[in-house]
Design a protein around this motif. Sequence first.
Motif, PDB file in Angstrom:
ATOM      1  N   GLN A  87      -4.857 -17.405   7.408  1.00  0.00           N
ATOM      2  CA  GLN A  87      -6.138 -17.973   7.819  1.00  0.00           C
ATOM      3  C   GLN A  87      -6.843 -17.127   8.875  1.00  0.00           C
ATOM      4  OE1 GLN A  87      -5.052 -21.878   9.095  1.00  0.00           O
ATOM      5  NE2 GLN A  87      -3.896 -21.165  10.861  1.00  0.00           N
ATOM      6  N   TRP A  88      -6.167 -16.102   9.429  1.00  0.00           N
ATOM      7  CA  TRP A  88      -6.775 -15.287  10.470  1.00  0.00           C
ATOM      8  C   TRP A  88      -7.330 -13.965   9.967  1.00  0.00           C
ATOM      9  CZ3 TRP A  88      -2.323 -18.146  11.485  1.00  0.00           C
ATOM     10  CH2 TRP A  88      -2.516 -19.195  12.388  1.00  0.00           C
ATOM     11  N   HIS A  89      -6.815 -13.466   8.860  1.00  0.00           N
ATOM     12  CA  HIS A  89      -7.268 -12.188   8.314  1.00  0.00           C
ATOM     13  C   HIS A  89      -7.908 -12.441   6.954  1.00  0.00           C
ATOM     14  CE1 HIS A  89      -4.141 -10.939  11.208  1.00  0.00           C
ATOM     15  NE2 HIS A  89      -5.007  -9.984  11.458  1.00  0.00           N
ATOM     16  N   ARG A  90      -9.200 -12.582   6.949  1.00  0.00           N
ATOM     17  CA  ARG A  90      -9.903 -12.884   5.695  1.00  0.00           C
ATOM     18  C   ARG A  90      -9.879 -11.689   4.756  1.00  0.00           C
ATOM     19  NH1 ARG A  90     -14.603 -16.937   6.586  1.00  0.00           N
ATOM     20  NH2 ARG A  90     -13.756 -17.423   4.568  1.00  0.00           N
ATOM     21  N   GLY A  91      -9.774 -11.978   3.476  1.00  0.00           N
ATOM     22  CA  GLY A  91      -9.764 -10.934   2.460  1.00  0.00           C
ATOM     23  C   GLY A  91      -8.383 -10.497   2.024  1.00  0.00           C
ATOM     24  N   VAL A  92      -7.348 -10.886   2.762  1.00  0.00           N
ATOM     25  CA  VAL A  92      -5.980 -10.504   2.386  1.00  0.00           C
ATOM     26  C   VAL A  92      -5.647 -11.148   1.035  1.00  0.00           C
ATOM     27  CG1 VAL A  92      -3.546 -10.684   3.027  1.00  0.00           C
ATOM     28  CG2 VAL A  92      -5.257 -10.243   4.781  1.00  0.00           C
ATOM     29  N   PRO A  93      -5.058 -10.389   0.111  1.00  0.00           N
ATOM     30  CA  PRO A  93      -4.740 -10.941  -1.212  1.00  0.00           C
ATOM     31  C   PRO A  93      -3.782 -12.129  -1.156  1.00  0.00           C
ATOM     32  CG  PRO A  93      -4.612  -8.562  -1.248  1.00  0.00           C
ATOM     33  CD  PRO A  93      -4.762  -8.967   0.190  1.00  0.00           C
ATOM     34  N   TYR A 144     -12.714  -7.867  -2.083  1.00  0.00           N
ATOM     35  CA  TYR A 144     -12.947  -6.617  -2.799  1.00  0.00           C
ATOM     36  C   TYR A 144     -12.695  -5.422  -1.880  1.00  0.00           C
ATOM     37  CZ  TYR A 144     -15.118  -2.709  -5.092  1.00  0.00           C
ATOM     38  OH  TYR A 144     -15.334  -1.473  -5.632  1.00  0.00           O
ATOM     39  N   GLN A 145     -13.221  -5.477  -0.669  1.00  0.00           N
ATOM     40  CA  GLN A 145     -13.056  -4.390   0.286  1.00  0.00           C
ATOM     41  C   GLN A 145     -11.579  -4.142   0.581  1.00  0.00           C
ATOM     42  OE1 GLN A 145     -15.082  -5.049   4.018  1.00  0.00           O
ATOM     43  NE2 GLN A 145     -14.137  -3.292   4.987  1.00  0.00           N
ATOM     44  N   TRP A 146     -10.831  -5.211   0.816  1.00  0.00           N
ATOM     45  CA  TRP A 146      -9.406  -5.090   1.133  1.00  0.00           C
ATOM     46  C   TRP A 146      -8.647  -4.434  -0.021  1.00  0.00           C
ATOM     47  CZ3 TRP A 146      -4.333  -5.597   0.650  1.00  0.00           C
ATOM     48  CH2 TRP A 146      -3.558  -5.684   1.797  1.00  0.00           C
ATOM     49  N   LEU A 147      -8.864  -4.939  -1.234  1.00  0.00           N
ATOM     50  CA  LEU A 147      -8.179  -4.394  -2.405  1.00  0.00           C
ATOM     51  C   LEU A 147      -8.564  -2.934  -2.657  1.00  0.00           C
ATOM     52  CD1 LEU A 147      -8.537  -7.487  -4.733  1.00  0.00           C
ATOM     53  CD2 LEU A 147      -6.375  -6.581  -3.851  1.00  0.00           C
ATOM     54  N   ARG A 148      -9.854  -2.637  -2.553  1.00  0.00           N
ATOM     55  CA  ARG A 148     -10.338  -1.271  -2.787  1.00  0.00           C
ATOM     56  C   ARG A 148      -9.747  -0.301  -1.764  1.00  0.00           C
ATOM     57  NH1 ARG A 148     -15.339  -1.091  -0.844  1.00  0.00           N
ATOM     58  NH2 ARG A 148     -14.535   0.215   0.807  1.00  0.00           N
ATOM     59  N   GLU A 149      -9.743  -0.706  -0.487  1.00  0.00           N
ATOM     60  CA  GLU A 149      -9.195   0.167   0.555  1.00  0.00           C
ATOM     61  C   GLU A 149      -7.707   0.433   0.340  1.00  0.00           C
ATOM     62  OE1 GLU A 149     -10.218  -1.585   4.317  1.00  0.00           O
ATOM     63  OE2 GLU A 149     -12.312  -0.942   4.155  1.00  0.00           O
ATOM     64  N   GLN A 150      -6.970  -0.591  -0.055  1.00  0.00           N
ATOM     65  CA  GLN A 150      -5.544  -0.394  -0.321  1.00  0.00           C
ATOM     66  C   GLN A 150      -5.341   0.525  -1.527  1.00  0.00           C
ATOM     67  OE1 GLN A 150      -3.128  -1.281   1.824  1.00  0.00           O
ATOM     68  NE2 GLN A 150      -4.897  -1.896   3.034  1.00  0.00           N
ATOM     69  N   LYS A 151      -6.167   0.368  -2.549  1.00  0.00           N
ATOM     70  CA  LYS A 151      -6.094   1.242  -3.735  1.00  0.00           C
ATOM     71  C   LYS A 151      -6.362   2.692  -3.325  1.00  0.00           C
ATOM     72  CE  LYS A 151      -6.243   0.426  -8.036  1.00  0.00           C
ATOM     73  NZ  LYS A 151      -5.067   0.208  -8.877  1.00  0.00           N
ATOM     74  N   GLU A 152      -7.362   2.909  -2.466  1.00  0.00           N
ATOM     75  CA  GLU A 152      -7.687   4.257  -2.002  1.00  0.00           C
ATOM     76  C   GLU A 152      -6.556   4.868  -1.177  1.00  0.00           C
ATOM     77  OE1 GLU A 152     -11.417   3.686   0.017  1.00  0.00           O
ATOM     78  OE2 GLU A 152     -12.532   3.568  -1.875  1.00  0.00           O
ATOM     79  N   ARG A 153      -5.736   4.030  -0.550  1.00  0.00           N
ATOM     80  CA  ARG A 153      -4.577   4.505   0.220  1.00  0.00           C
ATOM     81  C   ARG A 153      -3.345   4.728  -0.655  1.00  0.00           C
ATOM     82  NH1 ARG A 153      -5.602   0.175   4.990  1.00  0.00           N
ATOM     83  NH2 ARG A 153      -7.205   1.373   6.066  1.00  0.00           N
TER      84      ARG A 153
END
Length: 133
Positions: free
Chosen positions: A27-33, A69-78
Amino acid sequence: MAHESARISQVHKYVPKEVLSWKINDQWHRGVPDAYYSGNKTDLWVEYKQIAQLPKRVPLIPKLSSLQYQWLREQKERGRNTWVIVFSNQKHIILKEPNFWLEGVNPNIINAYAFSNYRSIANEIISLVQTTE
């Protein structure tokens, strides 16, 4: 229609103990899968979505928030493995590439990404993260 968390639990039922399966509720880190899987080969982040019916005429576009989307995309780029899995009452769709998360999958090719049950989704996860010996 079963609740999304109940469907995730059904997938996790078929993932062996050798694979770490973590249902995330942050609940504290929005966007986490919604889930993280780690095996002896690699790891995987998954955002699960649910719809009642697969579209017949328009592309299936998962409803990701901009933060998801941002979280998933950034992890994919890493170099991390990131998927979006869409549950429906007919089939379940695994979207492994970011272009499908934004542009969607056309109904005429959706069966190439479709799985009929929770065990088959778990098997896809296992085959990515765990080596069989």
